[in-house]
Design a protein around this motif. Sequence first.
Motif, PDB file in Angstrom:
ATOM      1  N   THR A  34      14.266   2.744   3.640  1.00 57.14           N
ATOM      2  CA  THR A  34      15.273   1.721   3.347  1.00 57.14           C
ATOM      3  C   THR A  34      14.973   0.412   4.077  1.00 57.14           C
ATOM      4  O   THR A  34      15.137  -0.676   3.524  1.00 57.14           O
ATOM      5  CB  THR A  34      16.671   2.233   3.741  1.00 57.14           C
ATOM      6  N   LEU A  35      14.517   0.517   5.310  1.00 60.72           N
ATOM      7  CA  LEU A  35      14.268  -0.683   6.107  1.00 60.72           C
ATOM      8  C   LEU A  35      13.015  -1.433   5.684  1.00 60.72           C
ATOM      9  O   LEU A  35      12.977  -2.668   5.765  1.00 60.72           O
ATOM     10  CB  LEU A  35      14.154  -0.304   7.586  1.00 60.72           C
ATOM     11  N   TYR A  36      11.986  -0.714   5.235  1.00 64.82           N
ATOM     12  CA  TYR A  36      10.671  -1.349   5.085  1.00 64.82           C
ATOM     13  C   TYR A  36      10.153  -1.475   3.654  1.00 64.82           C
ATOM     14  O   TYR A  36       9.262  -2.282   3.414  1.00 64.82           O
ATOM     15  CB  TYR A  36       9.637  -0.588   5.927  1.00 64.82           C
ATOM     16  N   MET A  37      10.685  -0.696   2.727  1.00 61.64           N
ATOM     17  CA  MET A  37      10.195  -0.830   1.364  1.00 61.64           C
ATOM     18  C   MET A  37      10.803  -2.066   0.689  1.00 61.64           C
ATOM     19  O   MET A  37      11.960  -2.418   0.963  1.00 61.64           O
ATOM     20  CB  MET A  37      10.532   0.424   0.556  1.00 61.64           C
ATOM     21  N   MET A  45      13.248  -0.631  -4.452  1.00 62.57           N
ATOM     22  CA  MET A  45      14.259   0.334  -4.045  1.00 62.57           C
ATOM     23  C   MET A  45      15.567   0.245  -4.824  1.00 62.57           C
ATOM     24  O   MET A  45      16.253   1.262  -4.990  1.00 62.57           O
ATOM     25  CB  MET A  45      14.568   0.147  -2.551  1.00 62.57           C
ATOM     26  N   ASN A  46      15.942  -0.937  -5.290  1.00 61.85           N
ATOM     27  CA  ASN A  46      17.281  -1.114  -5.850  1.00 61.85           C
ATOM     28  C   ASN A  46      17.599  -0.151  -6.980  1.00 61.85           C
ATOM     29  O   ASN A  46      18.709   0.393  -7.058  1.00 61.85           O
ATOM     30  CB  ASN A  46      17.462  -2.565  -6.319  1.00 61.85           C
ATOM     31  N   PHE A  54       0.839  -1.201   0.000  1.00 66.33           N
ATOM     32  CA  PHE A  54       0.000   0.000   0.000  1.00 66.33           C
ATOM     33  C   PHE A  54       0.873   1.250   0.000  1.00 66.33           C
ATOM     34  O   PHE A  54       0.728   2.142  -0.841  1.00 66.33           O
ATOM     35  CB  PHE A  54      -0.929   0.024   1.210  1.00 66.33           C
ATOM     36  N   VAL A  55       1.825   1.330   0.933  1.00 67.68           N
ATOM     37  CA  VAL A  55       2.701   2.500   1.019  1.00 67.68           C
ATOM     38  C   VAL A  55       3.638   2.553  -0.180  1.00 67.68           C
ATOM     39  O   VAL A  55       3.999   3.631  -0.654  1.00 67.68           O
ATOM     40  CB  VAL A  55       3.488   2.484   2.339  1.00 67.68           C
ATOM     41  N   ALA A  56       4.037   1.391  -0.706  1.00 70.30           N
ATOM     42  CA  ALA A  56       4.948   1.349  -1.847  1.00 70.30           C
ATOM     43  C   ALA A  56       4.368   2.067  -3.070  1.00 70.30           C
ATOM     44  O   ALA A  56       5.127   2.579  -3.904  1.00 70.30           O
ATOM     45  CB  ALA A  56       5.300  -0.092  -2.193  1.00 70.30           C
TER      46      ALA A  56
END
Length: 308
Positions: free
Chosen positions: A110-113, A118-119, A77-79
């Motif tokens: 960085t920790l949660y996505m 992210m890469n 959802f947040v992504a």
Amino acid sequence: MLFPPFQTVLNMDVSEFTPYVFQVLAQLLEFRPQGLGDAYKALFPPLLSPSIWSREGNVPALTRLMRAYLEKPPADFVAEYLQGMLGIFQKLVASSKNEVNGLDLLNSVTLYMPPASMNVLYPTIYEVLLTRLQAKRTPRFKRCITNYFCLWAGKFGGQAWVSVLDSMQAGLGMNLIVNVWLKRYETDMPTNRMEIKVTLVGLCRLMPCISTDAMAVAACTTVLVKLLSGDGAVGAPAQDDEPPIELEVSSDSTFNTLQFARRAVFDPFADITDVQGMVVQALRALPALPPLSDKKDQAKLQALLQSG
């Protein structure tokens, strides 16, 4: 029950109360066991509006609320709003006043996505950080960015960190290790307990990448020894928490931390319980350990290697 009056305050844009509303919403979400509900999902998109972040008094509380969202499932959802959050990070980190909030937000992203999301973004993120570092290298920003290096390397590995930086420019990773990352500790050692742990984990996972550079190994080993022995550069005792924030941010807006709603200390490496053992293992794995320039540090290093 609290959402209707909170929504009224937000709709009426009562600047004196909105920072408190955001803090309470953040704490409620942090303690919510079942993840995001419909009310929180509906509230999220408006929180990305640039106008709401333009009021300085909102920034610390909004940052905490964003981090609470990132910590809760479902991550997808947040992504969906990742680009919007990175836009906020870029705006915050450009300002000396808000740089800490910008790095706090980036830490949680960085920790949660999901790494798959992210890469491809990390080169751009590091470009933003290094551009700011080059433009205005304040002591606080150097502390923030090196703490982020430790967090990133601790989570993904030192070699992965070097690879991202070298993909931007050949040799950039080692350049930053020597001239920014390790150099920071010559004058500014961590004193916060969690900052110390993150630093130890990050430097341990960096060690294999610098094993052929005797000066870098010696500098890194010195930091590890000093942190484990409690000999910070400024001689301050390790602290468990940050002091309450009471920050005058503009002529008409002040941010104050609600004492009952302070954020709990978070350990990104809670699974690592024996940090000293990790340090010893990392040092013993090196092909060679150059002697340290300070005799006391050298003696402490020998004692550390003989322990366990």
